[in-house]
Every structure is written in structure tokens, then in C-alpha cells.
Design an enzyme around this catalytic site. Structure first.
Site, PDB file in Angstrom:
ATOM      1  N   HIS A 122      38.284  40.272  29.697  1.00  0.00           N
ATOM      2  CA  HIS A 122      39.556  40.758  29.147  1.00  0.00           C
ATOM      3  C   HIS A 122      39.329  41.254  27.728  1.00  0.00           C
ATOM      4  CE1 HIS A 122      41.111  38.251  32.506  1.00  0.00           C
ATOM      5  NE2 HIS A 122      41.879  39.316  32.637  1.00  0.00           N
ATOM      6  N   ASP A 152      41.909  46.719  24.775  1.00  0.00           N
ATOM      7  CA  ASP A 152      42.739  47.163  25.905  1.00  0.00           C
ATOM      8  C   ASP A 152      43.417  48.507  25.623  1.00  0.00           C
ATOM      9  OD1 ASP A 152      42.245  45.077  27.562  1.00  0.00           O
ATOM     10  OD2 ASP A 152      44.220  44.154  27.431  1.00  0.00           O
TER      11      ASP A 152
HETATM   12  C1  LIG Z   1      44.450  40.615  28.232  1.00  0.00           C
HETATM   13  C2  LIG Z   1      44.727  41.703  29.216  1.00  0.00           C
HETATM   14  C3  LIG Z   1      45.427  41.313  30.441  1.00  0.00           C
HETATM   15  C4  LIG Z   1      46.825  40.826  30.237  1.00  0.00           C
HETATM   16  C5  LIG Z   1      47.599  41.061  31.494  1.00  0.00           C
HETATM   17  C6  LIG Z   1      48.614  39.955  31.754  1.00  0.00           C
HETATM   18  C7  LIG Z   1      49.921  40.569  31.403  1.00  0.00           C
HETATM   19  C8  LIG Z   1      48.454  39.469  33.218  1.00  0.00           C
HETATM   20  C9  LIG Z   1      47.066  38.801  33.477  1.00  0.00           C
HETATM   21  C10 LIG Z   1      47.285  37.725  34.539  1.00  0.00           C
HETATM   22  C11 LIG Z   1      48.712  37.983  35.019  1.00  0.00           C
HETATM   23  C12 LIG Z   1      49.415  36.814  35.726  1.00  0.00           C
HETATM   24  C13 LIG Z   1      48.612  36.345  36.962  1.00  0.00           C
HETATM   25  O1  LIG Z   1      48.238  37.457  37.791  1.00  0.00           O
HETATM   26  C14 LIG Z   1      49.398  35.280  37.802  1.00  0.00           C
HETATM   27  C15 LIG Z   1      50.839  35.701  38.114  1.00  0.00           C
HETATM   28  C16 LIG Z   1      50.864  36.770  39.212  1.00  0.00           C
HETATM   29  C17 LIG Z   1      52.306  37.165  39.551  1.00  0.00           C
HETATM   30  O2  LIG Z   1      52.277  38.228  40.504  1.00  0.00           O
HETATM   31  C18 LIG Z   1      53.014  37.646  38.281  1.00  0.00           C
HETATM   32  C19 LIG Z   1      53.000  36.586  37.213  1.00  0.00           C
HETATM   33  C20 LIG Z   1      51.588  36.147  36.851  1.00  0.00           C
HETATM   34  C21 LIG Z   1      51.750  34.919  35.932  1.00  0.00           C
HETATM   35  C22 LIG Z   1      50.840  37.283  36.123  1.00  0.00           C
HETATM   36  C23 LIG Z   1      51.589  37.776  34.840  1.00  0.00           C
HETATM   37  C24 LIG Z   1      50.834  38.896  34.094  1.00  0.00           C
HETATM   38  O3  LIG Z   1      50.699  40.052  34.888  1.00  0.00           O
HETATM   39  C25 LIG Z   1      49.436  38.421  33.722  1.00  0.00           C
HETATM   40  C26 LIG Z   1      49.579  37.283  32.715  1.00  0.00           C
HETATM   41  C27 LIG Z   1      43.464  42.468  29.576  1.00  0.00           C
HETATM   42  O4  LIG Z   1      42.473  42.366  28.936  1.00  0.00           O
HETATM   43  S1  LIG Z   1      43.550  43.594  30.859  1.00  0.00           S
HETATM   44  C28 LIG Z   1      41.920  44.253  31.021  1.00  0.00           C
HETATM   45  C29 LIG Z   1      41.229  43.627  32.133  1.00  0.00           C
HETATM   46  N1  LIG Z   1      39.961  44.243  32.431  1.00  0.00           N
HETATM   47  C30 LIG Z   1      39.868  45.404  33.081  1.00  0.00           C
HETATM   48  O5  LIG Z   1      40.832  46.015  33.458  1.00  0.00           O
HETATM   49  C31 LIG Z   1      38.461  45.897  33.282  1.00  0.00           C
HETATM   50  C32 LIG Z   1      38.213  46.485  34.658  1.00  0.00           C
HETATM   51  N2  LIG Z   1      38.646  45.590  35.697  1.00  0.00           N
HETATM   52  C33 LIG Z   1      38.011  44.447  36.006  1.00  0.00           C
HETATM   53  O6  LIG Z   1      36.996  44.058  35.437  1.00  0.00           O
HETATM   54  C34 LIG Z   1      38.659  43.625  37.104  1.00  0.00           C
HETATM   55  O7  LIG Z   1      39.554  44.436  37.807  1.00  0.00           O
HETATM   56  C35 LIG Z   1      39.380  42.377  36.593  1.00  0.00           C
HETATM   57  C36 LIG Z   1      40.452  42.733  35.565  1.00  0.00           C
HETATM   58  C37 LIG Z   1      38.384  41.411  35.953  1.00  0.00           C
HETATM   59  C38 LIG Z   1      40.073  41.705  37.761  1.00  0.00           C
HETATM   60  O8  LIG Z   1      39.116  41.343  38.684  1.00  0.00           O
HETATM   61  P1  LIG Z   1      39.511  41.052  40.204  1.00  0.00           P
HETATM   62  O9  LIG Z   1      38.407  40.251  40.797  1.00  0.00           O
HETATM   63  O10 LIG Z   1      40.876  40.473  40.281  1.00  0.00           O
HETATM   64  O11 LIG Z   1      39.642  42.525  40.845  1.00  0.00           O
HETATM   65  P2  LIG Z   1      38.528  43.604  41.158  1.00  0.00           P
HETATM   66  O12 LIG Z   1      37.177  43.013  41.245  1.00  0.00           O
HETATM   67  O13 LIG Z   1      38.665  44.732  40.182  1.00  0.00           O
HETATM   68  O14 LIG Z   1      38.914  44.111  42.606  1.00  0.00           O
HETATM   69  C39 LIG Z   1      40.191  44.581  42.939  1.00  0.00           C
HETATM   70  C40 LIG Z   1      40.434  44.181  44.366  1.00  0.00           C
HETATM   71  O15 LIG Z   1      41.719  44.607  44.753  1.00  0.00           O
HETATM   72  C41 LIG Z   1      41.595  45.440  45.913  1.00  0.00           C
HETATM   73  N3  LIG Z   1      42.672  46.428  45.876  1.00  0.00           N
HETATM   74  C42 LIG Z   1      43.002  47.229  44.869  1.00  0.00           C
HETATM   75  N4  LIG Z   1      44.052  47.999  45.208  1.00  0.00           N
HETATM   76  C43 LIG Z   1      44.373  47.691  46.477  1.00  0.00           C
HETATM   77  C44 LIG Z   1      45.361  48.151  47.404  1.00  0.00           C
HETATM   78  N5  LIG Z   1      46.247  49.096  47.090  1.00  0.00           N
HETATM   79  N6  LIG Z   1      45.385  47.598  48.650  1.00  0.00           N
HETATM   80  C45 LIG Z   1      44.498  46.614  48.979  1.00  0.00           C
HETATM   81  N7  LIG Z   1      43.549  46.136  48.148  1.00  0.00           N
HETATM   82  C46 LIG Z   1      43.490  46.671  46.918  1.00  0.00           C
HETATM   83  C47 LIG Z   1      40.231  46.045  45.800  1.00  0.00           C
HETATM   84  O16 LIG Z   1      39.791  46.555  47.033  1.00  0.00           O
HETATM   85  C48 LIG Z   1      39.439  44.833  45.328  1.00  0.00           C
HETATM   86  O17 LIG Z   1      39.231  44.001  46.445  1.00  0.00           O
HETATM   87  P3  LIG Z   1      37.851  43.193  46.632  1.00  0.00           P
HETATM   88  O18 LIG Z   1      37.884  42.079  45.613  1.00  0.00           O
HETATM   89  O19 LIG Z   1      37.910  42.692  48.046  1.00  0.00           O
HETATM   90  O20 LIG Z   1      36.717  44.150  46.381  1.00  0.00           O
END
Ligand SMILES: C[C@H](CCC[C@@H](C)[C@H]1CC[C@H]2[C@@H]3[C@H](O)C[C@@H]4C[C@H](O)CC[C@]4(C)[C@H]3C[C@H](O)[C@]12C)C(=O)SCCNC(=O)CCNC(=O)[C@H](O)C(C)(C)COP(=O)(O)OP(=O)(O)OC[C@H]1O[C@@H](n2cnc3c(N)ncnc32)[C@H](O)[C@@H]1OP(=O)(O)O
Length: 382
Positions: A122, A152
Site C-alpha cells: 500500500h 497513491d
Molecule cells: C492505502 C490505500 C488503500 C486504501 C483503500 C481503503 C479505502 C480500503 C482498503 C481495504 C478496504 C476494506 C476491506 O476491503 C474490507 C471491507 C470490504 C467491504 O466490501 C467494504 C468495507 C471494507 C472495510 C473495505 C473499506 C475500504 O474500501 C478499504 C479500507 C492504498 O495504498 S491503495 C494501493 C494498493 N496497491 C495497488 O493498487 C497496487 C496494485 N495492486 C496490487 O498490488 C493488488 O491489487 C493489491 C492492492 C495488493 C490487492 O491484492 P489482491 O490479492 O486483493 O488482488 P490482485 O492480486 O490484484 O488480484 C485481483 C483479483 O481479482 C480478480 N478480479 C478483478 N476484477 C474482477 C472481475 N470483474 N470479476 C472477477 N474477478 C475479478 C482478478 O482476476 C484477481 O483474481 P486472482 O487473485 O484469482 O488472480
């Protein structure tokens, strides 16, 4: 608007990619956020001016659909961990083959190569890896991340939007798309170029929090006022510093020189004492209209009603009455026109967008029935 006619597919992400998409939408691009299906609500608070389509990319039909959308789009913006899009068969090789004009934008923490490329992270991690975090914080205290603004947003979403605009500009000459590898570590470091490059003039020779611009200098810091509010002081140049002392009622002749590091603690003590003697409004009256570089530290509640911001219309209200900053900068002929409607619900525009991209009603019905796409029936105009 400057980006009118540009079509963007933004795959839903956490914070930086949504900001990038919002910038593009504010300046006129048609931004479609691709959400997951079976998600109760979107957490995208930066969805201004976007539409949402919900597609299940874990189905072959969903992936085919995304490919078709990308064929008719100018930009795709993906915020996933390195390798996720390739695993889905939606990597740049595939999509650029089908649409060579596509700007394929990858916004990640560590970039597409290097040993950290696949690691989760993050803002704070990216900021740490950029070197900048080591410089942020007060003297004698541990490093402190200023919200998640630097990696970010400044180094991530904003830098990425610049990359997209540059690639769009270049495409007008070459006719070709390209891949953008936007790493937030590098974007943050680049944002910090001044810090890197001004090391040579000794600006950062002292420890963290003891330099000119990192809260070390008493004339570049914040001070508490008698009503518990704060004033910001940025009186660096001698002529402005002189006005600061005048405003505070201090006699320059009785004080140590401005740049005497050893005397900074004593100067800070004096300034602290003075600022604590009046309210923020009192000090604003003293310093408004001077060149002392002293301003009130406005809270979100105060900021839009401050006369300067009101005169410029720096903040806008959406249809729910929520205030937020208007898009910046202001372009004279083609200014941004931020959408003021409510944020899109997940899948709210699925039917509308697919129809716009040329899908027939029967095809859309079939995808809805198969769970390949979803449409939020409450808000959508079916
Ligand atoms: C400090 C900030 C972030 C602050 C954001 C906060 C506002 C939120 C962070 C946590 C949230 C809470 C949490 O989620 C729990 C609750 C959930 C609820 O729904 C809402 C309330 C919550 C309390 C919620 C509230 C808020 O939203 C939060 C507090 C940052 O620094 S942001 C920067 C992050 N880094 C990046 O963006 C860098 C690039 N990305 C990555 O490195 C990764 O994506 C990351 C961020 C590490 C996440 O890794 P993750 O393992 O989760 O995902 P990925 O490996 O990227 O894979 C994505 C998988 O999703 C599949 N997918 C995507 N789209 C679709 C679709 N349309 N249909 C189906 N599947 C999809 C994709 O195929 C991947 O699947 P696989 O894992 O099988 O390959």
C-alpha cells in the site's frame, strides 16, 4: 472538454486507479468502471462522472466481453498485481493485437519488473521504497506518512493520468497505442525529484525534521492559536521573514539571525508563545494582505467558505450536497466539467453501456441470465 471523445475502461481498484479515472472523466473522457459481479456496493468514492458495468471476468464470456469493450476503447486502466491480467488472457499482448491503438495502462506499486513486482503493498510501502518516507517526520520522531497522498495519489493516480494523456498525444502522430508501466514507487520518487536534486545544495544535510522545509525551521512550520486552531508559516525569504516578525510584534534587532540553526529552538519558542496569544481569526486579520506568508490552517469545514476559495469557486457541491475540490488546473477554453450526479452503483450502467458498444438486446439478456454481467435494477434505466 479536453478529453471529449476518449473512451476509458477502468478496472475497479482501491484508490490510485479510481483517482486516475476520475481525473480523466472530469476532463471529458467517457470512463466506464468495470466492477466485479456479486458485490453489494462499490467502495469507489472517486467515481465522479463514471459509469459502471459489472462483469464476471472469471467466466470466458466475461473475458470475451471485456476484450470487445477494449477493441472500441482508447484506454484500459488496470490496477491489479502483476500477472493477474495475463492469467485472465487480458494482457497487453492480447489486447494490443486486437486494438493496436489501445493505451494499456498498468498502475501498480512496484511496476512490472523487479523482485517486488508481485508483492502486495500500500501507499506507505511504496513511499518507503521511494526513499521519501525516510525524510518525512519531525525531529527525533519516527518517519510519518502524510495520509496516503504521495504514493497513491501524486505518484500514482495523477502521474498515471499524465502518462495516459502523453500517450494519447503521441498516438495522434504515430497512430499507435502503447503500454504504460506506472509504478507508485517511481511515481513517488519522481514527485520527490526536488528533494533528490536539492541535496547537492545542502538543503537536507541535517537529520529528518531539522531542515529548512521539513518542520526544522521555525519560520516554516505550524503554530497553535489561542482557540486551539493553527496557523501555517512559510516565511523563507528574508523580506517575507521580516514581515512575519512585524506581524508577530517582534523586533528583528533583538533576535538571532534567521538562518542560525542553533537558535532555531529559541525562535520556535518565541513564535509559539506569540501565536498562542490570539485566535486564528485574529491572526488572519493581522496577516491577510501582507507578504508574511502566514495563512490559517483551514479545516474541511472552513475551506470552501474562505473568501479566496469562494471567489474562485474552488469547491463544488454534488447533487447530494457533498462538497469536494473542483478539478485542477483550470483550462481557459476547455475547462473540466465535473459530473455532479450521484456515484454509480455497481453495474448501474451495464445495459446502457453494452447497448452503446453495439451489443444487441438479446445478447445482453443472455449475458445477464448467465451471470456474466449484472445490472443494478434499482437505479438503472432498463
Ligand atoms: C492505502 C490505500 C488503500 C486504501 C483503500 C481503503 C479505502 C480500503 C482498503 C481495504 C478496504 C476494506 C476491506 O476491503 C474490507 C471491507 C470490504 C467491504 O466490501 C467494504 C468495507 C471494507 C472495510 C473495505 C473499506 C475500504 O474500501 C478499504 C479500507 C492504498 O495504498 S491503495 C494501493 C494498493 N496497491 C495497488 O493498487 C497496487 C496494485 N495492486 C496490487 O498490488 C493488488 O491489487 C493489491 C492492492 C495488493 C490487492 O491484492 P489482491 O490479492 O486483493 O488482488 P490482485 O492480486 O490484484 O488480484 C485481483 C483479483 O481479482 C480478480 N478480479 C478483478 N476484477 C474482477 C472481475 N470483474 N470479476 C472477477 N474477478 C475479478 C482478478 O482476476 C484477481 O483474481 P486472482 O487473485 O484469482 O488472480
Amino acid at each position: 472538454m479536453a478529453l471529449a471523445g476518449v473512451r476509458v475502461i477502468e478496472l475497479a481498484g482501491l484508490a490510485p486507479a479510481p483517482f486516475c479515472g476520475m481525473i480523466l472523466a472530469d476532463f471529458g473522457a467517457k470512463v466506464i468502471r468495470v466492477d466485479r459481479t456479486k458485490v453489494a456496493m462499490s467502495m469507489d468514492t472517486q467515481a465522479r462522472g463514471k459509469r459502471s458495468v459489472a462483469i464476471n471476468l472469471k467466466t470466458e464470456a466475461g473475458r470475451t466481453l471485456l476484450r470487445k469493450l477494449c477493441v472500441q476503447s482508447d484506454v484500459v486502466l488496470e490496477p491489479y498485481r502483476k500477472g493477474v491480467m495475463e492469467k485472465l488472457g487480458l494482457g497487453p499482448r492480447e489486447l494490443l493485437m486486437e486494438n493496436p491503438r489501445l493505451i494499456y495502462t498498468r498502475l501498480t506499486g512496484y511496476g512490472q519488473s523487479g523482485s517486488y513486482a508481485t508483492a502486495a503493498g500500500h501507499d506507505i510501502n511504496y513511499l518507503a521504497m521511494s526513499g521519501l518516507l525516510s525524510r518525512l517526520g519531525r525531529s527525533g520522531e519516527k518517519p510519518y506518512a502524510p495520509l496516503n497522498l504521495v504514493a497513491d495519489f501524486a505518484g500514482g493516480g495523477l502521474t498515471c493520468a499524465l502518462g495516459i494523456v502523453l500517450a494519447l498525444l503521441e498516438r495522434t502522430k504515430s497512430g499507435k497505442g502503447q503500454v504504460i508501466d506506472a509504478s507508485m514507487v517511481e511515481g513517488a520518487a519522481y514527485t520527490g525529484s526536488f528533494v533528490w536534486k536539492s541535496r547537492s545544495v545542502g538543503l537536507w544535510d541535517r537529520s529528518r525534521g531539522e531542515n529548512l522545509l521539513d518542520s526544522g525551521a521555525p519560520f516554516y512550520d505550524t503554530y497553535e492559536t489561542s482557540d486551539g486552531k493553527h496557523m501555517a508559516v512559510g516565511a523563507i525569504e528574508p523580506q517575507f521573514y521580516k514581515q512575519l516578525l512585524q506581524g508577530l510584534g517582534l523586533d528583528a534587532g533583538e533576535l538571532p539571525p534567521q538562518m542560525s540553526f542553533d537558535d532555531w529552538p529559541e525562535l520556535r519558542r518565541l513564535f509559539t508563545q506569540r501565536f498562542a496569544s490570539k485566535t486564528q481569526a485574529d491572526w488572519s486579520r493581522v496577516f491577510d494582505g501582507t507578504d508574511a506568508c502566514v495563512t490559517p490552517v483551514l479545516t474541511f469545514d472552513q475551506v470552501s467558505s474562505h473568501p479566496h476559495n469562494q471567489e474562485r469557486g474552488s469547491f463544488v457541491k454534488d447533487s447530494s450536497g457533498d462538497e469536494s475540490p473542483r478539478p485542477a488546473p483550470v483550462l481557459s477554453r476547455t475547462p473540466a466539467e465535473p459530473g455532479l450526479g450521484s456515484n454509480p452503483d455497481t453495474g448501474e450502467h451495464t445495459v446502457e453501456v453494452l447497448a452503446e458498444y453495439g451489443f444487441k438486446s438479446a445478447e445482453i439478456e443472455q449475458m445477464l441470465a448467465a451471470g456474466v454481467v449484472e445490472c443494478n435494477a434499482v437505479k438503472a434505466k432498463l
